[in-house]
Write a protein that holds these residues in place. Structure first.
Motif, PDB file in Angstrom:
ATOM      1  N   PRO A  59      17.294  49.482  10.214  1.00  0.00           N
ATOM      2  CA  PRO A  59      18.478  50.224   9.773  1.00  0.00           C
ATOM      3  C   PRO A  59      18.670  51.328  10.451  1.00  0.00           C
ATOM      4  N   LEU A  70      13.604  53.013   3.923  1.00  0.00           N
ATOM      5  CA  LEU A  70      14.370  53.454   4.927  1.00  0.00           C
ATOM      6  C   LEU A  70      14.479  55.231   5.011  1.00  0.00           C
ATOM      7  N   LEU A 125      26.160  52.424   8.185  1.00  0.00           N
ATOM      8  CA  LEU A 125      25.760  53.536   7.316  1.00  0.00           C
ATOM      9  C   LEU A 125      25.802  54.760   8.095  1.00  0.00           C
ATOM     10  N   TYR A 145      13.765  46.694   1.433  1.00  0.00           N
ATOM     11  CA  TYR A 145      13.424  47.460   2.568  1.00  0.00           C
ATOM     12  C   TYR A 145      14.382  48.749   2.455  1.00  0.00           C
ATOM     13  N   ILE A 146      15.616  48.728   2.116  1.00  0.00           N
ATOM     14  CA  ILE A 146      16.761  49.783   2.359  1.00  0.00           C
ATOM     15  C   ILE A 146      16.388  50.781   1.059  1.00  0.00           C
ATOM     16  N   SER A 154      16.311  54.035  11.089  1.00  0.00           N
ATOM     17  CA  SER A 154      15.805  55.011  10.427  1.00  0.00           C
ATOM     18  C   SER A 154      15.237  56.018  11.476  1.00  0.00           C
ATOM     19  N   GLN A 162      17.164  43.973   0.627  1.00  0.00           N
ATOM     20  CA  GLN A 162      17.703  45.569  -0.138  1.00  0.00           C
ATOM     21  C   GLN A 162      16.398  46.123  -0.531  1.00  0.00           C
ATOM     22  N   TYR A 205      25.318  51.844  -1.763  1.00  0.00           N
ATOM     23  CA  TYR A 205      24.937  50.811  -1.549  1.00  0.00           C
ATOM     24  C   TYR A 205      23.962  50.187  -2.638  1.00  0.00           C
ATOM     25  N   TRP A 223      24.242  55.477   1.199  1.00  0.00           N
ATOM     26  CA  TRP A 223      22.738  55.053   0.757  1.00  0.00           C
ATOM     27  C   TRP A 223      22.730  54.531  -0.830  1.00  0.00           C
ATOM     28  N   ILE A 278      20.390  43.821   9.872  1.00  0.00           N
ATOM     29  CA  ILE A 278      19.862  45.185   9.440  1.00  0.00           C
ATOM     30  C   ILE A 278      20.468  46.102  10.442  1.00  0.00           C
ATOM     31  N   PHE A 329      24.029  46.961   9.228  1.00  0.00           N
ATOM     32  CA  PHE A 329      23.968  47.716   8.213  1.00  0.00           C
ATOM     33  C   PHE A 329      23.849  49.087   8.492  1.00  0.00           C
ATOM     34  N   GLY A 330      22.775  49.423   9.393  1.00  0.00           N
ATOM     35  CA  GLY A 330      22.332  50.753   9.921  1.00  0.00           C
ATOM     36  C   GLY A 330      23.388  51.310  10.629  1.00  0.00           C
TER      37      GLY A 330
END
Length: 411
Positions: free
Chosen positions: A119, A79, A164, A74-75, A121, A72, A25, A22, A157, A160-161
């Motif tokens: 993502p 997250l 990760l 939000y992440i 969470s 970006q 990124y 994280w 999204i 991405f999640g």
């Protein structure tokens, strides 16, 4: 356990690796050196997104996840706090037993449905909880594999999640992630259903139908966690959604926060100005703390409202008399004031003479608002004592004798 990222993980997800991925990124630190310009730019977009979420929803683009800056932001700032909200809620003693009940017998596959997953969470939150409970209870049986129904309208999204997550899994773990665009497309019944900060984005008239549709695909003994922001509008709306849910589903055992299955006394259907919400303080990760410095936000204290349910509970929920839904706070004392007269004449426990003596105590009188197992609001009164630990929002009151001086509240 205070923070999800402090867990020494070894079963499912390497949380230390997840945190590193994280941070990599975002790229805010280069060999522990802060990139100030980048941090300020991200912080600016975080502040914009936060304002749209919390101050003027009409300006929130429903496709904000598909924009580079919104994504970006939000992440960067939403997250990890959402993961922590899920983790900190579910590792409470009152909730642990329900989660452990899923792993008392061998399970070929654990199915998690993460509705409005973003993502993932919620998924990371529940996996962090599993890391914790398997580390403290060695009698539990690990599932052979995990399947995640990732429900969200944004491909970007979810991808991405998923990346990760998969980059942070231990090699021995078998985890599959299926991206689904709506609950109707779920084909596998779930053991855990998560709806984290998503129902407030659904039109009111569709919320109950959506929740009931998800719940219909929950296995017996399965768990449902709905979590919403802690602001009045969202907490009251969750109370109303809760009322509609329990009316339609007799087999839903409320594990927490409620001590009852009656209508919520603090929903949108009531006129009271109070609302049911909770808080959790954590050690903010340094990257979020740095972004907060420039965005002027503060993520140290996380606020939220929630509902945690088990379907056809395999074990009775712990019974308790009431939950504190306010902090202990001083009340203004004036002889024969309307407020004092009301409480004196509406005592449900304690004697009038003793209550009046408490009112006259020179050190002051404190009040705690309670929601009881009968679904009623009551005010409890205690002598102000700075040497005693005060009652805090969310505390369970196990016996009615614990706070014996109480009065019925106006609804």
């Amino acid at each position: 356990m205070r923070n999800f990222y402090e867990i020494e993980s070894k079963f499912f997800i390497n949380i230390a690796n997840y945190m590193n991925n994280w941070e990599n990124y975002l790229g805010i630190f280069d060999n522990n050196t802060e990139k100030k310009a980048l941090t300020q730019r991200i912080a600016s977009h975080v502040q914009t997104l936060w304002n749209q979420f919390n101050q003027d929803r009409s300006k929130l683009d429903k496709h904000y996840m598909n924009t580079g800056d919104g994504f970006q932001a939000y992440i960067a700032s939403f997250l990890l706090p959402n993961i922590e909200r899920v983790f900190s809620t579910l590792v409470r003693d009152e909730n642990i037993f329900a989660i452990e009940s899923l792993f008392l017998v061998e399970k070929d596959e654990l199915v998690i449905t993460d509705f409005g997953c973003g993502p993932l969470s919620g998924t990371i939150g529940i996996l962090s909880v599993l890391e914790y409970i398997f580390s403290i209870n060695h009698k539990l049986i690990l599932p052979k594999k995990i399947h995640i129904n990732a429900i969200d309208r944004s491909d970007k999204i979810v991808d991405f999640g998923k990346k990760l997550l998969t980059k942070s899994l231990f090699e021995s773990v078998v985890v599959s992630v299926e991206h689904i665009t709506s609950p109707e497309k779920v084909t596998k019944n779930s053991d855990v259903i998560l709806g984290i900060n998503v129902f407030n984005e659904i039109p009111l008239k569709h919320r109950a139908k959506t929740l009931n549709s998800l719940y219909s695909k929950l296995n017996n003994g399965g768990l449902l966690l709905v979590m919403e922001p802690g602001q009045e509008e969202h907490a009251k709306s969750l109370g109303t959604l809760r009322n509609e849910f329990i009316s339609a589903n007799n087999d839903g055992q409320i594990i927490s926060p409620c001590a009852h299955r009656k209508n919520c006394p603090l929903s949108t259907e009531t006129t009271r100005k109070d609302w049911c919400w909770f808080r959790h303080s954590w050690n903010t990760p340094k990257t979020i703390a740095l972004i907060d410095k420039f965005s002027k936000l503060d993520h140290h204290e996380l606020n939220f409202s929630y509902l945690f349910v088990q379907k056809n509970s395999v074990q009775s929920a712990e019974t308790f008399f009431a939950r504190s839904i306010s902090d202990e706070f001083p009340i203004e004392i004036k002889a024969k004031s309307p407020q004092i007269e009301y409480f004196k004449n509406n005592l449900v426990s304690g004697e009038k003479e003793e209550f009046l003596k408490m009112v006259e105590y020179e050190g002051g009188l404190n009040k705690i608002l309670l929601c009881t197992k009968e679904g009623e609001l009551e005010s409890a009164f205690v002598i102000a004592d700075p040497t005693q630990k005060p009652y805090r929002r969310g505390r369970r009151v196990k016996l009615d004798s614990e706070l014996y001086m109480r009065a019925k509240e106006r609804n």
